[in-house]
Scaffold this motif. Structure first.
Motif, PDB file in Angstrom:
ATOM      1  N   ALA A  78       0.685  -1.397  -0.156  1.00  0.00           N
ATOM      2  CA  ALA A  78      -0.330   0.108  -0.304  1.00  0.00           C
ATOM      3  C   ALA A  78       1.158   1.276   0.128  1.00  0.00           C
ATOM      4  O   ALA A  78       0.817   2.069  -1.126  1.00  0.00           O
ATOM      5  CB  ALA A  78      -1.209   0.527   1.124  1.00  0.00           C
ATOM      6  N   CYS A  79       1.953   1.513   0.969  1.00  0.00           N
ATOM      7  CA  CYS A  79       2.489   2.679   0.926  1.00  0.00           C
ATOM      8  C   CYS A  79       3.079   2.674  -0.221  1.00  0.00           C
ATOM      9  O   CYS A  79       3.902   3.570  -0.773  1.00  0.00           O
ATOM     10  CB  CYS A  79       3.299   1.824   1.788  1.00  0.00           C
ATOM     11  SG  CYS A  79       2.712   2.359   3.937  1.00  0.00           S
ATOM     12  N   LYS A  80       4.165   2.271  -0.740  1.00  0.00           N
ATOM     13  CA  LYS A  80       4.696   1.125  -2.254  1.00  0.00           C
ATOM     14  C   LYS A  80       4.027   2.297  -2.790  1.00  0.00           C
ATOM     15  O   LYS A  80       4.086   2.933  -4.153  1.00  0.00           O
ATOM     16  CB  LYS A  80       5.569   0.410  -2.775  1.00  0.00           C
ATOM     17  CG  LYS A  80       6.660  -0.109  -1.233  1.00  0.00           C
ATOM     18  CD  LYS A  80       7.087  -1.708  -1.996  1.00  0.00           C
ATOM     19  CE  LYS A  80       8.065  -1.614  -0.608  1.00  0.00           C
ATOM     20  NZ  LYS A  80       8.552  -3.078  -1.236  1.00  0.00           N
ATOM     21  N   GLY A  81       2.944   1.724  -3.062  1.00  0.00           N
ATOM     22  CA  GLY A  81       2.045   1.922  -4.115  1.00  0.00           C
ATOM     23  C   GLY A  81       1.489   3.106  -4.312  1.00  0.00           C
ATOM     24  O   GLY A  81       1.835   4.131  -5.364  1.00  0.00           O
ATOM     25  N   THR A  86       0.046   4.486  -7.927  1.00  0.00           N
ATOM     26  CA  THR A  86       0.017   3.056  -9.020  1.00  0.00           C
ATOM     27  C   THR A  86      -1.601   2.578  -8.206  1.00  0.00           C
ATOM     28  O   THR A  86      -2.711   1.836  -8.029  1.00  0.00           O
ATOM     29  CB  THR A  86       0.649   2.577  -9.016  1.00  0.00           C
ATOM     30  OG1 THR A  86       1.193   1.312  -7.658  1.00  0.00           O
ATOM     31  CG2 THR A  86       1.395   2.534  -9.789  1.00  0.00           C
ATOM     32  N   VAL A  87      -2.300   2.742  -7.010  1.00  0.00           N
ATOM     33  CA  VAL A  87      -2.666   2.732  -6.213  1.00  0.00           C
ATOM     34  C   VAL A  87      -4.351   3.684  -6.783  1.00  0.00           C
ATOM     35  O   VAL A  87      -4.241   4.804  -6.445  1.00  0.00           O
ATOM     36  CB  VAL A  87      -3.147   2.739  -4.466  1.00  0.00           C
ATOM     37  CG1 VAL A  87      -4.144   2.632  -4.055  1.00  0.00           C
ATOM     38  CG2 VAL A  87      -1.899   1.999  -3.984  1.00  0.00           C
ATOM     39  N   MET A  88      -5.327   2.822  -7.651  1.00  0.00           N
ATOM     40  CA  MET A  88      -6.293   3.260  -7.788  1.00  0.00           C
ATOM     41  C   MET A  88      -7.593   4.704  -6.900  1.00  0.00           C
ATOM     42  O   MET A  88      -8.103   5.451  -6.993  1.00  0.00           O
ATOM     43  CB  MET A  88      -7.498   3.032  -8.472  1.00  0.00           C
ATOM     44  CG  MET A  88      -6.444   2.370  -9.357  1.00  0.00           C
ATOM     45  SD  MET A  88      -5.458   3.364 -11.066  1.00  0.00           S
ATOM     46  CE  MET A  88      -7.435   4.284 -12.359  1.00  0.00           C
ATOM     47  N   SER A 116     -11.517  -0.544  -2.688  1.00  0.00           N
ATOM     48  CA  SER A 116     -10.516  -2.244  -4.022  1.00  0.00           C
ATOM     49  C   SER A 116      -9.673  -2.323  -2.979  1.00  0.00           C
ATOM     50  O   SER A 116      -8.653  -3.770  -2.867  1.00  0.00           O
ATOM     51  CB  SER A 116     -10.872  -2.361  -5.091  1.00  0.00           C
ATOM     52  OG  SER A 116      -9.937  -0.744  -5.892  1.00  0.00           O
ATOM     53  N   GLU A 117      -8.329  -1.659  -2.886  1.00  0.00           N
ATOM     54  CA  GLU A 117      -6.880  -2.073  -2.780  1.00  0.00           C
ATOM     55  C   GLU A 117      -6.627  -1.614  -1.627  1.00  0.00           C
ATOM     56  O   GLU A 117      -5.480  -2.133  -0.467  1.00  0.00           O
ATOM     57  CB  GLU A 117      -5.531  -1.349  -4.017  1.00  0.00           C
ATOM     58  CG  GLU A 117      -6.564  -1.610  -4.980  1.00  0.00           C
ATOM     59  CD  GLU A 117      -5.461  -1.094  -5.529  1.00  0.00           C
ATOM     60  OE1 GLU A 117      -3.847  -1.270  -5.975  1.00  0.00           O
ATOM     61  OE2 GLU A 117      -5.316  -0.135  -7.093  1.00  0.00           O
ATOM     62  N   VAL A 118      -7.146   0.181  -1.124  1.00  0.00           N
ATOM     63  CA  VAL A 118      -6.530   0.162   0.882  1.00  0.00           C
ATOM     64  C   VAL A 118      -8.217   0.312   1.472  1.00  0.00           C
ATOM     65  O   VAL A 118      -8.947  -0.015   0.771  1.00  0.00           O
ATOM     66  CB  VAL A 118      -5.562   1.316   0.309  1.00  0.00           C
ATOM     67  CG1 VAL A 118      -4.468   1.020   0.112  1.00  0.00           C
ATOM     68  CG2 VAL A 118      -6.882   2.584  -0.350  1.00  0.00           C
TER      69      VAL A 118
END
Length: 584
Positions: A78-81, A86-88, A116-118
Motif C-alpha cells: 500500500a505504501c509503495k503503491g 499506482t493505487v487507484m 478495492s485496494e486499501v
C-alpha cells in the motif's frame, strides 16, 4: 541528476521528514493514534511548503498495512503503491486543469463504491480554489454527507477564494513558510548526501531567495550545483539566480547615499547588460537595506548578512545612513517592487526607484548638522521671537487700557451676555479680518415669530431644492437648522464648524440665497451661527437697549475703516476664535 529527480529523492516520505510544519504533523499523528481522522481536510499555505506531500504521507499512514500508523512503513504494498501513484483508491486531482462540474460529478459517482485496494479512498484536490462555482456546489453535497470510507484533502494557496460553506466542513491547517535555519540545514543534508561541496554563505543565500518554500530551495540548489560544476559558492549562487554581488551592492549604496544619479544609471545599465533581472535586483536591494537597518537597530544581534562577505564595509555602509532614511527608502523600494512586476519597462522602473531613494533627505544628519552648526542662528531666532512677543504683549496691555478686552478660549466672552452677541466671529484659518458680524438679539426676539415658523415649515423643501441644484452644498447645509428669521434674513445654527464655514463660502451662499428667493418669492439673505453660541444667547434673552458695537482709533469707526495694527497683531497671535472685542 535533474531537479525533478533530486526533488523526488528528497521529497519527504514520512511525517518526520517534513520540515517546518511540526505543529500540523503532531495534530495529524494524534488524530491517527486516537482513530479520529476527519472526513475532510483543508491544507492552506504558500507554495512549496509541503501541502501535497503531507496529504500523500497522510494517505499512506491511514492505509498502511501495518496501521493505521502515525508513520507509514514505506515497505508494504500500500505504501509503495501510493508513493508510486499506482493505487487507484488514492486520487490526486489538479483543480487548475480539472475545474468543471463534470469532474466533481465523476467523483460523486465513485465515492459511493468501497475502496478495492486499501482501507480508505483518499481524494487530494490541489489548487482547489480554481474550481468553478458549480463545481463547488457539487462538491459541497459530497462533503456534507460523505461515506465513511472516503477522505477529502483540499490544498490551496488562496483559501479566501473558497466558499465559506466548503471551509466550514473541513479541518483547516495553515502551513507556514519554512524558517531560514531549517531550510539551510536541509540543504546542507542534501549536499552531503549527494556529494556536493557547498559554502555556508551560498546555502544561506539560496534559502533566503526561496521565500520559505522548501521546493523552491531545492530547485535553486540544483541550479547552483549545475552552474558550479558540483560545488556551490556564494558568488555562483548570486550569479545563477540573477542577484547582485557584494561589490555591486556597495556601489549602488554609495551612489544612493551621495544622491548621485549620474553614478546610478551606468551601474544599472551594466547590471542589465550582465543579464540581471530588474525585479530581482530591486528585491535584493530591499533585503540589503533591511539588513543595514537591522544592524543599526540591533547592533548586538546577528544581522542577516548572507549577501555581504565583508562585514567591515557592511558596517561602514550602515553608519552612512540614518535610521529614518533607511525606513523611508525601504518603503519607497517596496512600492516600486509592486509596480515593477506588471511594468512594461521594468528597467525604467528600477532606475526611477533608485533615483527616488537617492533624493530622500537624511533628516537625522540634517538635525545633527543643524544642532552642531546652527546654535548661533537658533539663538538669534529665539531672541527675535521673544522681542516680537514682548511687543505684542505691550500692545495688548494698551488694548486692555483702552477698554477692549482679549480673552482665551476657556473664558466665556462677555459680549455673548450683553447686547451685541457674536461680534467679530471670523472663519477659522481666515486672513485676519472677521468674515461677518451677526447681532443675535433681533433673532432671539424673532425665534418664535411667524416668519421663523414659515421657514421651519418649508425647510425640507429648501433642502431638497439645494440638493437638486448642487448635492455637495446640500451635504454641508443639512447639518444646519433654521433657528430664527428676521429682517429678510434666515439664521441657521450649525453644530460643526467646518460645515458652517463651507456653507459661508461665497459660491455656496449665493446658491442658497437663490433658493431662498425662489422659495419665498423675495430676496432673503443667509446668516450663520454656531449652535452653542445661539443657545447661550437664547438662554440669556434679548438684551435691553442694544447699541451697535464701536471700536475706534483716532475717531475712525472700525466698521468703515482698517483695523488698528495692534488688533490685527492680536488676531494673528491668538487666532480669530480666541479674540473678542468689546465696547466698554
Amino acid at each position: 541528476m535533474s531537479h525533478i529527480a533530486l526533488y523526488r529523492a528528497w521529497r519527504p516520505q514520512t511525517f518526520r521528514d517534513m520540515v517546518g510544519q511540526q505543529h500540523i504533523i503532531q495534530t495529524l499523528q494524534n488524530a491517527i493514534r486516537e482513530q479520529r481522522v476527519s472526513h475532510a481536510y483543508l491544507f492552506n499555505g504558500p507554495r512549496g511548503t509541503g501541502k501535497t506531500t503531507t496529504a500523500k504521507v497522510l494517505a499512506k499512514a491511514i492505509n498502511c498495512e501495518r496501521g493505521p500508523a502515525i508513520e507509514p512503513c514505506n515497505e508494504c504494498d500500500a505504501c509503495k503503491g501510493i508513493t508510486a501513484g499506482t493505487v487507484m483508491d488514492v486520487v490526486e486531482i489538479d483543480a487548475a486543469s480539472n475545474r468543471g462540474i463534470d469532474e466533481i460529478r465523476d467523483i460523486r459517482e465513485k465515492v459511493r463504491y468501497a475502496p478495492s485496494e486499501v482501507r480508505f479512498k483518499v481524494y487530494i484536490i490541489d489548487e482547489v480554489h480554481m474550481l468553478t462555482t458549480e463545481a463547488f456546489n457539487a462538491l459541497l453535497k459530497t462533503l456534507e454527507e460523505p461515506p465513511g470510507h472516503v477522505i477529502f484533502i483540499l490544498a490551496t494557496t488562496e483559501p479566501h477564494k473558497l466558499p465559506a460553506t466548503i471551509i466550514s466542513r473541513c479541518q483547516r491547517f495553515d502551513f507556514r513558510q519554512v524558517s531560514l535555519p531549517e531550510q539551510t540545514e536541509r540543504l546542507r543534508q542534501i549536499c552531503e548526501a549527494e556529494g556536493i561541496e557547498a559554502q555556508a554563505d551560498g546555502l544561506a543565500y539560496i534559502a533566503r531567495l526561496s521565500d520559505g518554500g522548501m521546493r523552491d530551495a531545492i530547485s535553486l540548489l540544483e541550479q547552483s550545483a549545475a552552474f558550479g560544476g558540483g560545488s556551490i559558492t556564494l558568488d555562483g549562487a548570486v550569479e545563477v539566480t540573477g542577484g547582485l554581488a557584494a561589490e555591486q551592492f556597495g556601489q549602488l549604496a554609495d551612489a544612493i547615499q551621495a544622491g548621485n544619479a549620474a553614478m546610478i544609471l551606468p551601474i544599472v545599465e551594466n547590471l542589465m547588460q550582465a543579464g540581471k533581472s530588474p525585479d530581482k535586483c530591486l528585491e535584493n536591494l530591499v533585503y540589503y537595506f533591511r539588513d543595514l537597518l537591522v544592524l543599526k537597530l540591533a547592533p548586538g544581534g546577528r544581522a542577516s548578512t548572507e549577501r555581504i562577505v565583508d562585514p567591515e564595509r557592511y558596517q561602514a555602509t550602515a553608519e552612512a545612513f540614518s535610521t529614518e532614511r533607511l525606513f523611508r527608502m525601504i518603503d519607497i523600494l517596496n512600492q516600486y517592487q509592486n509596480e515593477i512586476r506588471h511594468a512594461a519597462l521594468p528597467q525604467t522602473i528600477f532606475e526611477v526607484a533608485l533615483m527616488k531613494v537617492s533624493t530622500v533627505p537624511d533628516n537625522g544628519a540634517e538635525r545633527a548638522t543643524s544642532q552642531a552648526s546652527g546654535s548661533a542662528a537658533g539663538s538669534e531666532e529665539v531672541t527675535r521671537l521673544q522681542q516680537r512677543i514682548d511687543s505684542l504683549e505691550r500692545k495688548l496691555t494698551e488694548l486692555a487700557k483702552s477698554g477692549v478686552r482679549v480673552e482665551g478660549a476657556s473664558g466665556a466672552p462677555e459680549a455673548s451676555k450683553g447686547g451685541n452677541r457674536g461680534a467679530f466671529r471670523g472663519a477659522a484659518g481666515g486672513g485676519g479680518l472677521p468674515r461677518s458680524t451677526v447681532k443675535l438679539d433681533p433673532y432671539v426676539a424673532a425665534a418664535e415669530s411667524q416668519a421663523t415658523v414659515q421657514v421651519r415649515n418649508r425647510w425640507g423643501e429648501i433642502l431638497q431644492r439645494v440638493k437638486d441644484a448642487r448635492i455637495t452644498v446640500h451635504a454641508w447645509l443639512v447639518d444646519g437648522e433654521p433657528v430664527a428669521a428676521a429682517d429678510n434674513t434666515v439664521l441657521v445654527a450649525f453644530k460643526n464648524t467646518m460645515h458652517r464655514e463651507t456653507t459661508e463660502k461665497p459660491a455656496n451662499r449665493e446658491l442658497i440665497e437663490r433658493v431662498f428667493h425662489d422659495t419665498f418669492g423675495r430676496p432673503v439673505h443667509l446668516a450663520t451661527v454656531m449652535v452653542k453660541d445661539w443657545q447661550a444667547a437664547f438662554d440669556t434673552g434679548p438684551a435691553k437697549e442694544a447699541e451697535p458695537l464701536q471700536m475706534q482709533q483716532q475717531d475712525e469707526p472700525v466698521s468703515g475703516g482698517k483695523q488698528p495694527e495692534w488688533v490685527e497683531e492680536a488676531v494673528k497671535l491668538f487666532g480669530e476664535e480666541l479674540v473678542v472685542v468689546e465696547d466698554k
